[in-house]
Write an enzyme that holds these catalytic residues in place. Structure first.
Site, short mmCIF file in Angstrom:
data_model
loop_
_atom_site.label_atom_id
_atom_site.label_comp_id
_atom_site.label_asym_id
_atom_site.label_seq_id
_atom_site.Cartn_x
_atom_site.Cartn_y
_atom_site.Cartn_z
N PHE A 183 0.73 -1.37 -0.07
CA PHE A 183 0.06 0.03 -0.04
C PHE A 183 0.99 1.17 0.04
CE2 PHE A 183 0.06 2.44 3.84
CZ PHE A 183 0.92 1.28 4.93
N LYS A 184 2.05 1.22 0.28
CA LYS A 184 2.87 2.36 0.41
C LYS A 184 3.18 3.33 -1.05
CE LYS A 184 4.94 1.04 4.90
NZ LYS A 184 4.63 -0.05 5.10
#
Ligand SMILES: *Cc1c(COP(=O)(O)O)cnc(C)c1O
Length: 466
Positions: A111-112
């Site tokens: 998700f980063k």
């Protein structure tokens, strides 16, 4: 829109300064002076917008006129070009009241990427405009590093030094960092754990002798712009599911960045019921939420390595709110935490925390079981971090509440663990396959501040001789 520090509410900084600084000079974290609001009418408009449009709409509230509309739209469009799903964040309906929000379609499969791709381009934009060059330093427990490297590679205005704990990130996680070929990227494996890496980064930032030599900037989750662009998928998912209800999010947590973004989303108008802080056996955030205390232990290595953290750096932002923006109380609290390795808060404050958060600690066995059961029941292979989120919700026995589980990484990043429980190989997505063959490039250094500092000075192309 102006920003202040959690350690000095008199400070008045612009978005571009906050972006480039990362950490405030006083060691505090930047937060907006005022919270904008998202109205019901705006929320209903989001139903017909795509991910990029929602990103523009929300981020505009925090950037205002510092970047004009045309340029901000361009930056956002460019940032999501390398995602492998057209809708960017994919929503899978599990049962009538449960959804999986898949946030692993970016270049490094976690998700980063969703915030860092934008942050990299924002950096480039502001630096070009101000004719500056920066040295970015960051610690990674696994996923931040590769996402940051991918966001900064081949950009002439920045160089990037990324520290990861030696032998404490997965093979794929390491390769996603060390196989990137770009002459502004330096990978350093520190013989220590993630907290050692994070402490070194903090110390580099505050080192007065380095102040004139470098223009340092941070890209780990203390950077406000990352928090900002993590708001988007909360708004996106609720708007797309659109059942006119209040949602509970279950968020696999480590540094308290992702779930803190959820907290802000709720604060500025998104109908969120509770945010579940799902932790692995490094359970600082659980004891804090449930019992009002933190007792720092040494970091335990788990099968969800991106959450192997004892000192969640973003917690200071939440504590700032909890203490009604009283800088002295915040400073005291953080100082005590460092010094005594433990801290308590009173019952009233615990109640205040629980208005927003619930939390559960998930052990290794439960994590493995969650992966197995999910595969058997739903034919979906989840990664160990996502499994912690699923398991935490179950532990809390919250029934009949619409729940969105954030899937923070692609299962192929953790093949050993997956193979162990479901006896199956999860192949890397096609676009990432070459990873396994490319040559790696990284430097192993002892957990010694001076050795690391010297390496930085020796390698940097932007270091000034003063
Ligand atoms: C970084 C990360 C987390 C933890 O997120 P925080 O913002 O640090 O709380 C969870 N899962 C994965 C896969 C991650 O990469």
């Amino acid at each position: 829109m102006y920003y202040e520090s959690t350690r000095n509410n008199k400070l008045k900084k612009k978005f571009s300064e906050v972006l480039l600084d990362g950490l405030a000079d006083d060691g505090g974290l930047y937060v907006p002076k005022k919270w904008p609001k998202v109205s019901k009418k705006e929320l209903s408009k989001f139903q017909n917008m795509n991910y990029q449009q929602i990103a523009f709409h929300i981020s505009k509230k925090f950037i205002e006129n510092e970047i004009n509309d045309r340029d901000l739209k361009k930056i956002i469009t460019k940032s999501f070009k390398n995602f492998s799903k057209k809708n960017i964040a994919n929503i899978k309906e599990l049962e009538s009241n449960e959804w999986l929000l898949e946030l692993f379609y970016g270049p490094t499969l976690a998700f980063k990427d969703y915030a860092l791709q934008v942050v990299g381009n924002l950096f480039e934009y502001v630096l070009k405009k101000e004719k500056k060059k920066i040295t970015i330093i960051g610690a990674t427990s696994g996923d931040t590093g590769s996402a940051a490297i991918n966001a900064c590679k081949n950009k002439s205005t920045m160089e990037l030094f990324i520290f990861h704990p030696y032998k404490k990130v997965s093979n794929i996680q390491r390769r996603l960092m060390t196989t990137v070929k770009s002459n502004n990227i330096y990978n350093i494996a520190i013989k220590g754990n993630f907290d050692d890496c994070q402490k070194i980064v903090k110390r580099l930032f505050l080192d007065k002798k380095l102040k004139d030599k470098f223009h340092f900037s941070a890209i780990n989750s203390i950077n406000w712009a990352r928090i900002l662009f993590q708001l988007i998928y909360y708004f996106y998912s609720v708007s797309k599911i659109n059942k006119k209800k209040k949602y509970t999010f279950s968020v696999p947590s480590g540094n308290f960045g992702n779930v803190y973004s959820g907290y802000i989303a709720k604060k500025i108008g998104l109908p969120i019921d509770k945010l579940i802080i799902a932790t692995n056996e490094n359970d600082v955030l659980s004891t804090f939420t449930n019992k009002g205390y933190i007792k720092l232990k040494s970091v335990k290595q788990t099968i969800s390595p991106s959450m192997d953290i004892q000192l969640p750096s973003n917690l200071e932002r939440f504590i700032y709110d909890l203490f009604s923006k009283n800088n002295n109380l915040v400073k005291d609290y953080i100082k005590k935490l460092y010094k005594n390795k433990r801290i308590f808060i009173n019952k009233n404050k615990i109640k205040q925390i629980q208005i927003y958060f619930k939390s559960s600690k998930v052990d290794e066995k439960e994590t493995l079981l969650a992966i197995k059961e999910f595969f058997i029941k739903k034919k979906i292979i989840i990664d160990p971090h996502t499994a912690v989120g699923i398991s935490a919700k179950r532990n809390l026995e919250i029934k009949n509440k619409p729940t969105i589980y954030i899937a923070t990484a692609h299962a192929s990043k953790f093949p050993e663990t997956i193979n162990k429980v479901i006896k199956r190989k999860v192949p890397l997505p096609e676009k990432n396959k070459s990873l396994l063959k490319l040559k790696e490039n990284y430097k192993i250094i002892d957990s010694s501040y001076n050795k690391i500092k010297n390496y930085l000075i020796q390698k940097s192309k932007f270091v000034k001789n003063v």
